[in-house]
Design an enzyme around this catalytic site. Structure first.
Site, PDB file in Angstrom:
ATOM      1  N   ASP A 282      61.156   2.395  34.197  1.00  0.00           N
ATOM      2  CA  ASP A 282      62.295   1.979  35.009  1.00  0.00           C
ATOM      3  C   ASP A 282      61.759   1.067  36.123  1.00  0.00           C
ATOM      4  O   ASP A 282      60.553   0.883  36.302  1.00  0.00           O
ATOM      5  CB  ASP A 282      63.064   3.188  35.555  1.00  0.00           C
ATOM      6  CG  ASP A 282      64.522   2.839  35.873  1.00  0.00           C
ATOM      7  OD1 ASP A 282      64.828   1.640  36.025  1.00  0.00           O
ATOM      8  OD2 ASP A 282      65.345   3.751  35.988  1.00  0.00           O
TER       9      ASP A 282
HETATM   10  C1  BGC Z   1      68.160   1.976  36.627  1.00  0.00           C
HETATM   11  C2  BGC Z   1      68.160   1.705  35.147  1.00  0.00           C
HETATM   12  C3  BGC Z   1      68.468   0.263  34.876  1.00  0.00           C
HETATM   13  C4  BGC Z   1      67.467  -0.600  35.617  1.00  0.00           C
HETATM   14  C5  BGC Z   1      67.669  -2.075  35.393  1.00  0.00           C
HETATM   15  C6  BGC Z   1      67.313   0.979  37.386  1.00  0.00           C
HETATM   16  O1  BGC Z   1      67.454   1.135  38.749  1.00  0.00           O
HETATM   17  O2  BGC Z   1      67.712   3.296  36.875  1.00  0.00           O
HETATM   18  O3  BGC Z   1      69.113   2.539  34.531  1.00  0.00           O
HETATM   19  O4  BGC Z   1      68.443   0.015  33.505  1.00  0.00           O
HETATM   20  O5  BGC Z   1      67.595  -0.343  37.004  1.00  0.00           O
HETATM   21  O6  BGC Z   1      68.850  -2.502  35.950  1.00  0.00           O
END
Ligand code: BGC
Length: 751
Positions: A282
């Site tokens: 992430d």
């Molecule tokens: C979130 C993810 C997301 C990623 C990209 C993160 O902060 O936890 O679910 O896919 O950002 O946007």
């Protein structure tokens, strides 16, 4: 950017159906292709494939430069097909080995055309609908050049304080498994590289949905029992369905940060489940291993995450900075680097990007918010709404109503109708409830106003995409006048529809709450509306169950529409007028108050079970509405349960039940089967969902409905043996229309 060189390529792209090849590429072919490429690539170029850069924070020059040098394997957050084509062109013509890029995006419940949120889709109890919804989302996103969705989120969530409960399928592992697999099929289609489909990314591995206190990003502490029997199950189902990629979670699981958790990423995911794709971290989760105290600094963070099994790093570029030295020192072996890069190259190849990475701009234009897209999201929103109360059949609305008040901060708000995680959705495309009703009821006098304003009052993670609207009622006097105006409109009407709940930025990532109340003065508005004596319909728009215990006693009709999306207003208008009949069922237990959470139906039987609803002396411990509950405009009876007396450990249990539509409207009903294992090597939940089916019955129609449970579904991971077991013995079976189903039989599982 050298646009002249791009134009001929774009013209070629427009002339043919491109972007994905038509025939599947096998695993073996993709591996062979990747291996031959790996032989030619430099270490720096291999490391580049492991980097994902944030499009929104990378300047045009930087993005071009990274691409030319082969220092990036993927971008996230680009949505403009012209720019995506440009970058692909640079990648395949100017980078050292002409490797195309992956473009990732949060296609959570639609790309430009927004459908109901995933929690709502789960409320449809219709995996085919969820598959279709994500296939349509993939179609629209792929037309823009996006080839990778950061979706589905399959985190089980049992605490509605957690803002991200809206992104998943709720509390139940079986429903979660069905929705996880269906969404993976929807995104990826029949095979990887199928036209109009994209890669799925199952997230956030694993256990992210159970942070302490529902506080987003907080630590998660889950027993092995809870992990294996509940939280990991939808992941396993998604991997079994062929999910190409996985995203690691932010938090620590049992004190080991997920992004550095080798047990999760390698032992479980690869060794036990045979996952062959790749894992992306992430956002900056690799870097934050130092914050977690798992790593001593950037090099250690890169090494720990890499050796745990994270192939690609989202945004923090520690791999680019640290892996070369780690390879040189021998801390990481060249073969390990190849193993990390291989599935990324293989998936790019299977997607057809090496053959043609470009999108057709004509197709792009035709696909965005098309009639078919609108039709699909409207139907999904209708199928997802849950009717919680309908005293004296107030709904569907009587045709004799002349004046209706539509009141509330969410009634005419496009952005809130779309809901959180609708980043590329456009409020201008969106039909609000007010607009939907105006179109549906042209001869009714609609009186509308907000009555109250609601604001989060604290920055949201998405403020740069959808900034919090500034309040317009700035003085106490203006607020009081608006409130009184709303009540006056209700008094002038035959009936009032209150559209209340949470603004879109009150739900989603970093949007956890300590209470479940209706934000702002919405509760007061509701009470004032009821006090007028007019019939009141409450439309709830939110990403989580809210505290509506007062409303459940005093408001005759309550319809939960979640965040219904681009066609939300049309769907709600159809539901209110009876053009569509509600059939959704709760994918989560609805608590009476925040003090009850976490509250879920499949708890274990313990001491004095007959007193399980009086575990508190100051509040019932029963839910306001049980898991699986939802009303219809018609009525159904469920009777005559028959089932085989038993099954063997390799067999199946066949059951049938008679379902009769005893009302006067054709409608859908969800029939649910639950079991309980009476004794075993561990306590088993009081009920566990094992099968369900959604059927359509005409008014007065009666049908025998079959349900099948495989013996293998009765397996569970036993904390006594630390392994999966299937234990012969007596089981209870209940079939009905919610987790409180009453048709009951017992059956025996034998060797
Ligand atoms: C979130 C993810 C997301 C990623 C990209 C993160 O902060 O936890 O679910 O896919 O950002 O946007």
């Amino acid at each position: 950017m050298r646009l002249q060189t791009v134009l001929p390529i774009l013209a070629l792209a427009a002339a043919t159906t491109l972007y994905a090849q038509q025939a599947p590429i096998t695993d073996a072919q993709a591996k062979q292709f990747a291996d031959s490429l790996l032989e030619k690539m430099t270490t720096a170029e291999k490391v580049g494939q492991l980097e994902q850069a944030a499009g929104q924070y990378t300047s045009r020059e930087q993005a071009d430069d990274l691409t030319v040098k082969g220092q990036v394997g993927s971008f996230l957050f680009f949505t403009d097909p012209v720019r995506i084509n440009e970058l692909q062109h640079i990648a395949v013509t100017q980078s050292p080995h002409h490797i195309p890029l992956l473009f990732g995006y949060d296609v959570i419940h639609g790309f430009r055309t927004i459908g109901p949120i995933p929690l709502a889709l789960a409320a449809s109890w219709d995996p085919t609908l969820a598959e279709h919804a994500q296939a349509m989302a993939a179609r629209e996103a792929s037309a823009a050049g996006i080839n990778w969705a950061f979706s589905p989120m399959v985190d089980i969530a049992r605490d509605p304080r957690w803002g991200r409960i809206m992104e998943g399928a709720g509390e139940d592992p079986y429903l979660g498994e069905q929705m996880a697999a269906a969404q993976v099929h929807g995104f990826q289609g029949p095979y990887i590289g199928a036209p109009d489909h994209i890669l799925a990314c199952v997230k956030h591995f694993g256990g992210y949905g159970a942070p302490f206190g529902g506080r987003d990003y907080d630590s998660v502490d889950l027993s092995e029992d809870a992990l294996h029997n509940v939280y990991l199950r939808p992941y396993h189902a998604a991997i079994a369905a062929g999910a190409a990629t996985v995203m690691s979670a932010y938090m620590d699981l049992n004190s080991v940060p997920a992004t550095g958790n080798r047990w999760l990423m390698t032992d479980v995911l690869r060794d036990q489940w045979s996952f062959k794709g790749f894992v992306v971290s992430d956002w900056e989760a690799v870097k934050s291993l130092t914050t977690h105290g798992l790593a001593q600094g950037p090099a250690d963070a890169a090494a720990r995450s890499f050796t745990a099994g994270i192939n690609m790093e989202m945004t923090s570029s520690l791999y680019r900075e640290q892996l070369p030295a780690l390879l040189q020192s021998g801390a990481i072996k060249p073969a390990q680097l190849d193993d990390a890069v291989r599935p990324i190259l293989a998936l790019k190849y299977r997607l057809g990007l090496f053959t043609n990475p470009y999108v057709d701009l004509d197709r792009y234009k035709a696909e965005q918010v098309s009639t078919a897209q609108r039709e699909s999201v409207r139907r999904a929103a209708e199928q997802s709404a849950v009717l919680l109360r309908n005293q004296d059949s107030l709904l569907p609305l009587s045709k004799s109503l002349k004046t209706i008040a539509v009141i509330g901060p969410l009634g005419d708000s496009g952005v809130d109708t779309l809901g959180s995680w609708s980043l590329h959705g456009n409020p201008a495309d969106t039909i609000t409830v007010v607009e939907g009703l105006r179109a549906k009821l042209p001869n009714v006098n609609l009186l509308t106003t907000k009555g109250v304003e609601i604001t989060r009052g604290q920055p949201s993670i998405f403020d740069d995409q959808a900034p919090e609207p500034k309040p317009t009622l700035l003085t106490d006097q203006a607020r009081a006048a608006e409130f009184d105006h709303a009540v006056a409109l209700i008094r002038q009407s035959d009936l009032a529809i209150l559209v209340l709940g949470e603004a879109q930025n009150m739900s989603g990532e970093r949007a956890s709450r300590a209470t479940l109340t209706l934000p702002g003065r919405q509760q007061q508005l509701l009470e004032a509306a009821v006090a007028t004596g007019k019939p009141i319909v409450l439309i709830l728009m939110a990403g989580r169950p809210l505290d509506i215990t007062w409303a459940a006693e005093h408001v005759p009709a309550i319809l939960e529409v979640w965040y219904p999306g681009t066609e939300g207003g049309n769907a709600v208008a159809n539901l209110l007028t009876g053009a569509a009949v509600p059939s959704g069922k709760l994918p989560i237990t609805w608590p009476r108050s925040v003090g009850q959470v976490p509250l879920f139906y499949n708890t274990n039987l313990t001491q004095i079970p007959e007193a399980s609803a009086t575990r508190y002396w100051d509040e019932s411990s029963a839910p306001l509405y049980p898991f699986g509950f939802g009303l219809s405009y018609t009525s159904f009876t469920v009777s005559d349960l028959h089932a085989d007396p038993g099954l063997t450990t390799t067999g199946k249990l066949h059951a049938t039940v008679r379902v009769t539509n005893t009302g006067s409207m054709a409608a859908d009903e969800v029939i649910q089967a639950y079991t309980h294992q009476r004794a075993g090597s561990a306590s088993r939940p009081v009920r566990e969902l094992r099968a369900f089916t959604k059927i359509h019955l005409a008014a007065g129609e009666s049908r025998q409905v079959p349900l099948t449970i495989s013996a293998s579904d009765l397996r569970y991971w036993s904390p006594a043996t630390h392994a999966e077991v299937l234990e012969p013995g007596i089981f209870d079976l209940w079939v009905g229309d919610s987790s409180e189903a009453t048709e009951h039989l017992q059956f025996t599982l034998t060797q």
